[in-house]
Write a protein that holds these residues in place. Structure first.
Motif, mmCIF file in Angstrom:
data_model
loop_
_atom_site.group_PDB
_atom_site.id
_atom_site.type_symbol
_atom_site.label_atom_id
_atom_site.label_comp_id
_atom_site.label_asym_id
_atom_site.label_seq_id
_atom_site.Cartn_x
_atom_site.Cartn_y
_atom_site.Cartn_z
ATOM 1 N N ARG A 18 4.651 5.957 -13.747
ATOM 2 C CA ARG A 18 3.672 4.916 -14.116
ATOM 3 C C ARG A 18 3.203 5.100 -15.557
ATOM 4 O O ARG A 18 2.993 4.136 -16.283
ATOM 5 C CB ARG A 18 2.464 4.941 -13.169
ATOM 6 N N ARG A 19 3.058 6.356 -15.980
ATOM 7 C CA ARG A 19 2.547 6.612 -17.341
ATOM 8 C C ARG A 19 3.611 6.424 -18.413
ATOM 9 O O ARG A 19 3.297 6.077 -19.544
ATOM 10 C CB ARG A 19 2.017 8.037 -17.440
ATOM 11 N N ARG A 20 4.885 6.706 -18.059
ATOM 12 C CA ARG A 20 5.898 6.812 -19.109
ATOM 13 C C ARG A 20 6.855 5.637 -19.189
ATOM 14 O O ARG A 20 7.475 5.439 -20.233
ATOM 15 C CB ARG A 20 6.685 8.120 -18.932
ATOM 16 N N TRP A 21 7.005 4.861 -18.115
ATOM 17 C CA TRP A 21 7.923 3.718 -18.169
ATOM 18 C C TRP A 21 7.148 2.505 -18.698
ATOM 19 O O TRP A 21 6.978 1.508 -18.005
ATOM 20 C CB TRP A 21 8.509 3.423 -16.801
ATOM 21 N N ASP A 22 6.692 2.629 -19.975
ATOM 22 C CA ASP A 22 5.801 1.588 -20.479
ATOM 23 C C ASP A 22 6.544 0.331 -20.917
ATOM 24 O O ASP A 22 5.921 -0.659 -21.287
ATOM 25 C CB ASP A 22 4.901 2.140 -21.606
ATOM 26 N N ASP A 23 7.873 0.373 -20.869
ATOM 27 C CA ASP A 23 8.630 -0.839 -21.179
ATOM 28 C C ASP A 23 9.049 -1.566 -19.893
ATOM 29 O O ASP A 23 9.905 -2.445 -19.936
ATOM 30 C CB ASP A 23 9.865 -0.505 -22.027
ATOM 31 N N CYS A 24 8.477 -1.149 -18.754
ATOM 32 C CA CYS A 24 8.789 -1.792 -17.475
ATOM 33 C C CYS A 24 7.522 -2.392 -16.882
ATOM 34 O O CYS A 24 6.423 -1.925 -17.155
ATOM 35 C CB CYS A 24 9.341 -0.765 -16.476
ATOM 36 N N GLU A 25 7.727 -3.429 -16.065
ATOM 37 C CA GLU A 25 6.594 -4.014 -15.341
ATOM 38 C C GLU A 25 6.588 -3.358 -13.959
ATOM 39 O O GLU A 25 7.486 -3.614 -13.158
ATOM 40 C CB GLU A 25 6.825 -5.516 -15.230
ATOM 41 N N ILE A 26 5.605 -2.486 -13.737
ATOM 42 C CA ILE A 26 5.628 -1.660 -12.521
ATOM 43 C C ILE A 26 4.609 -2.137 -11.506
ATOM 44 O O ILE A 26 3.429 -2.310 -11.825
ATOM 45 C CB ILE A 26 5.357 -0.176 -12.870
ATOM 46 N N THR A 27 5.068 -2.352 -10.282
ATOM 47 C CA THR A 27 4.165 -2.598 -9.160
ATOM 48 C C THR A 27 4.189 -1.339 -8.317
ATOM 49 O O THR A 27 5.268 -0.896 -7.899
ATOM 50 C CB THR A 27 4.661 -3.789 -8.300
ATOM 51 N N ALA A 28 3.016 -0.735 -8.106
ATOM 52 C CA ALA A 28 2.981 0.545 -7.392
ATOM 53 C C ALA A 28 1.927 0.510 -6.292
ATOM 54 O O ALA A 28 0.806 1.011 -6.474
ATOM 55 C CB ALA A 28 2.710 1.689 -8.371
ATOM 56 N N PRO A 29 2.273 -0.055 -5.142
ATOM 57 C CA PRO A 29 1.299 -0.058 -4.040
ATOM 58 C C PRO A 29 0.993 1.360 -3.591
ATOM 59 O O PRO A 29 1.854 2.244 -3.685
ATOM 60 C CB PRO A 29 2.023 -0.835 -2.929
ATOM 61 N N THR A 30 -0.233 1.587 -3.127
ATOM 62 C CA THR A 30 -0.578 2.915 -2.619
ATOM 63 C C THR A 30 0.090 3.123 -1.256
ATOM 64 O O THR A 30 0.563 2.158 -0.637
ATOM 65 C CB THR A 30 -2.102 3.049 -2.430
ATOM 66 N N HIS A 31 0.059 4.354 -0.789
ATOM 67 C CA HIS A 31 0.599 4.684 0.535
ATOM 68 C C HIS A 31 -0.103 3.839 1.593
ATOM 69 O O HIS A 31 0.524 3.314 2.515
ATOM 70 C CB HIS A 31 0.395 6.181 0.780
ATOM 71 N N ALA A 32 -1.446 3.681 1.439
ATOM 72 C CA ALA A 32 -2.208 2.894 2.421
ATOM 73 C C ALA A 32 -1.783 1.427 2.386
ATOM 74 O O ALA A 32 -1.785 0.743 3.415
ATOM 75 C CB ALA A 32 -3.702 3.026 2.138
ATOM 76 N N GLU A 33 -1.414 0.952 1.208
ATOM 77 C CA GLU A 33 -1.016 -0.460 1.093
ATOM 78 C C GLU A 33 0.404 -0.700 1.588
ATOM 79 O O GLU A 33 0.730 -1.762 2.118
ATOM 80 C CB GLU A 33 -1.118 -0.910 -0.373
ATOM 81 N N LEU A 34 1.280 0.279 1.355
ATOM 82 C CA LEU A 34 2.688 0.110 1.751
ATOM 83 C C LEU A 34 3.279 1.450 2.157
ATOM 84 O O LEU A 34 3.453 2.336 1.330
ATOM 85 C CB LEU A 34 3.492 -0.493 0.577
ATOM 86 N N ASP A 35 3.566 1.559 3.444
ATOM 87 C CA ASP A 35 4.216 2.766 3.957
ATOM 88 C C ASP A 35 5.711 2.506 3.953
ATOM 89 O O ASP A 35 6.166 1.480 4.478
ATOM 90 C CB ASP A 35 3.709 3.040 5.379
ATOM 91 N N ILE A 36 6.472 3.411 3.375
ATOM 92 C CA ILE A 36 7.916 3.162 3.244
ATOM 93 C C ILE A 36 8.596 3.017 4.603
ATOM 94 O O ILE A 36 9.672 2.428 4.712
ATOM 95 C CB ILE A 36 8.611 4.250 2.395
ATOM 96 N N ARG A 37 7.948 3.494 5.654
ATOM 97 C CA ARG A 37 8.554 3.376 6.983
ATOM 98 C C ARG A 37 8.415 1.975 7.558
ATOM 99 O O ARG A 37 9.038 1.668 8.567
ATOM 100 C CB ARG A 37 7.911 4.403 7.934
ATOM 101 N N HIS A 38 7.599 1.129 6.904
ATOM 102 C CA HIS A 38 7.382 -0.227 7.431
ATOM 103 C C HIS A 38 8.301 -1.201 6.700
ATOM 104 O O HIS A 38 7.982 -1.715 5.640
ATOM 105 C CB HIS A 38 5.906 -0.626 7.286
ATOM 106 N N SER A 39 9.447 -1.451 7.329
ATOM 107 C CA SER A 39 10.503 -2.185 6.628
ATOM 108 C C SER A 39 10.123 -3.639 6.347
ATOM 109 O O SER A 39 10.511 -4.183 5.306
ATOM 110 C CB SER A 39 11.808 -2.106 7.416
ATOM 111 N N VAL A 40 9.358 -4.245 7.249
ATOM 112 C CA VAL A 40 8.999 -5.653 7.020
ATOM 113 C C VAL A 40 8.101 -5.758 5.781
ATOM 114 O O VAL A 40 8.319 -6.591 4.895
ATOM 115 C CB VAL A 40 8.287 -6.242 8.268
ATOM 116 N N ALA A 41 7.113 -4.841 5.720
ATOM 117 C CA ALA A 41 6.204 -4.845 4.565
ATOM 118 C C ALA A 41 6.975 -4.532 3.273
ATOM 119 O O ALA A 41 6.695 -5.112 2.218
ATOM 120 C CB ALA A 41 5.092 -3.817 4.780
ATOM 121 N N LEU A 42 7.954 -3.654 3.389
ATOM 122 C CA LEU A 42 8.740 -3.305 2.191
ATOM 123 C C LEU A 42 9.576 -4.506 1.728
ATOM 124 O O LEU A 42 9.644 -4.796 0.524
ATOM 125 C CB LEU A 42 9.634 -2.094 2.481
ATOM 126 N N ALA A 43 10.184 -5.198 2.677
ATOM 127 C CA ALA A 43 10.979 -6.380 2.313
ATOM 128 C C ALA A 43 10.094 -7.429 1.650
ATOM 129 O O ALA A 43 10.477 -8.045 0.641
ATOM 130 C CB ALA A 43 11.654 -6.952 3.563
#
Ligand SMILES: NC(=O)c1ccc[n+]([C@@H]2O[C@H](COP(=O)([O-])OP(=O)(O)OC[C@H]3O[C@@H](n4cnc5c(N)ncnc54)[C@H](OP(=O)(O)O)[C@@H]3O)[C@@H](O)[C@H]2O)c1
Length: 285
Positions: A18-43
């Motif tokens: 998040r700090r170093r890829w300043d030439d990218c547009e980064i969306t970074a949901p928190t663990h509480a917002e998006l759990d990688i195990r929840h495939s529907v939410a990830l899609a």
């Protein structure tokens, strides 16, 4: 500008990205917002962010807990990674995920390359290797990047202190006992994030190792950290048999960056990484 969906953005690597890829547009949901195990939410998140790149910097990597919670380890480190890779492929996004030196048994004596046969000793290492295989079998645009002993700033709620954190917190009179006969390639999250940023511009997908150049024993690393930070920490060398861990760990798990170097991506040495993290010159002392 690349659009990046980053899972695990509060972790050590995630924070560095998040700090170093300043030439990218980064969306970074928190663990509480998006759990990688929840495939529907990830899609849904992939569709919403219209990401060009999905980076998975999340893991269940409490190595000792994984021994008693193998289902949870395989859910996060294998199944969810395979599903995320498929969702990224279906969304037309490049997939990047991290793996570990713990896929090796540590019986070697020279830094492991991508061609060396893995043989994990722990549930954690086995679950991460399964995740690697689930990504590789898709033959979709993806990078699986093995690294080792990450350290760096984090706001992660779940992570325990790294060895560097413990060195910085320790004081004379309360010696910090550190294994002197276990060698690895401790890696500064900032250096790893920089290497990954360069890697995602390339289309030579597959498995890579990316670490600060070692090998170094954990004792030597801790002693150098204390010296560079100018603390009065007392570091006491111990043997691997003297530490109390649940999961077996490799004795030697340094990784070779030769394949990454073949792309012109150079990793700094472990001393340079440590100095960069501490914001001092590696030559001081
Ligand atoms: N740390 C090491 O020494 C090391 C060595 C070799 C390889 N690796 C690999 O490198 C990667 C990054 O490691 P790191 O040290 O940066 O990790 P870290 O600091 O522990 O951060 C992990 C991140 O993942 C999040 N997370 C955990 N479970 C999640 C889930 N189910 N869904 C969504 N987010 C989740 C955490 O959020 P919360 O804190 O909010 O739970 C945190 O943001 C991992 O794949 C790890 O296996 C690490």
């Amino acid at each position: 500008m690349k659009r990046v969906l980053l899972i695990g953005g509060s972790g050590q690597l995630g924070t560095a990205i998040r700090r170093r890829w300043d030439d990218c547009e980064i969306t970074a949901p928190t663990h509480a917002e998006l759990d990688i195990r929840h495939s529907v939410a990830l899609a849904e998140a992939l569709a919403r962010s219209r990401a060009d790149v999905l980076v998975n910097a999340a893991a269940f990597h409490d190595v000792d807990r994984c021994e008693s919670e193998p289902l949870a380890a395989f859910e996060t480190n294998a199944v969810a990674v395979g599903v995320a890779a498929r969702l990224a492929r279906d969304a037309g996004a490049l997939f990047v995920t991290l793996s570990t030196d713990y896929v090796f048994d540590g019986e070697g004596g020279t830094p492991y390359t991508e061609a060396d046969a893995p043989h994990p000793l722990s549930v954690y290492g086995t679950s991460k290797l399964a995740g690697e295989h689930l990504v590789e079998r898709l033959r979709a645009p993806a990078f699986v990047v093995r690294t080792c002993g990450i350290y760096g700033p984090t706001s992660s709620a779940s992570r325990r202190p790294s060895l560097l954190d413990r060195v910085l917190a320790s004081r004379a009179g309360a010696p910090l006992r550190v294994v002197a006969d276990v060698c690895a390639s401790p890696t500064f999250a900032g250096d790893l994030a920089d290497a990954l940023r360069r890697l995602i511009d390339r289309d030579v997908y597959g498995l890579y190792h990316a670490v600060n150049v070692g090998p170094v024993s954990w004792y030597e690393f801790a002693a150098e950290a204390a010296r560079l930070a100018g603390t009065d920490a007392q570091i006491e060398p111990i043997r691997a048999e003297q530490r109390s861990t649940v999961a077996p760990r490799p004795r030697f798990s340094a990784l070779s960056n030769a394949k990454l170097g073949g792309l012109g991506i150079r990793m700094p040495s472990w001393r340079e990484g440590l100095a960069a993290c501490l914001g001092v010159s590696p030559a001081i002392g």
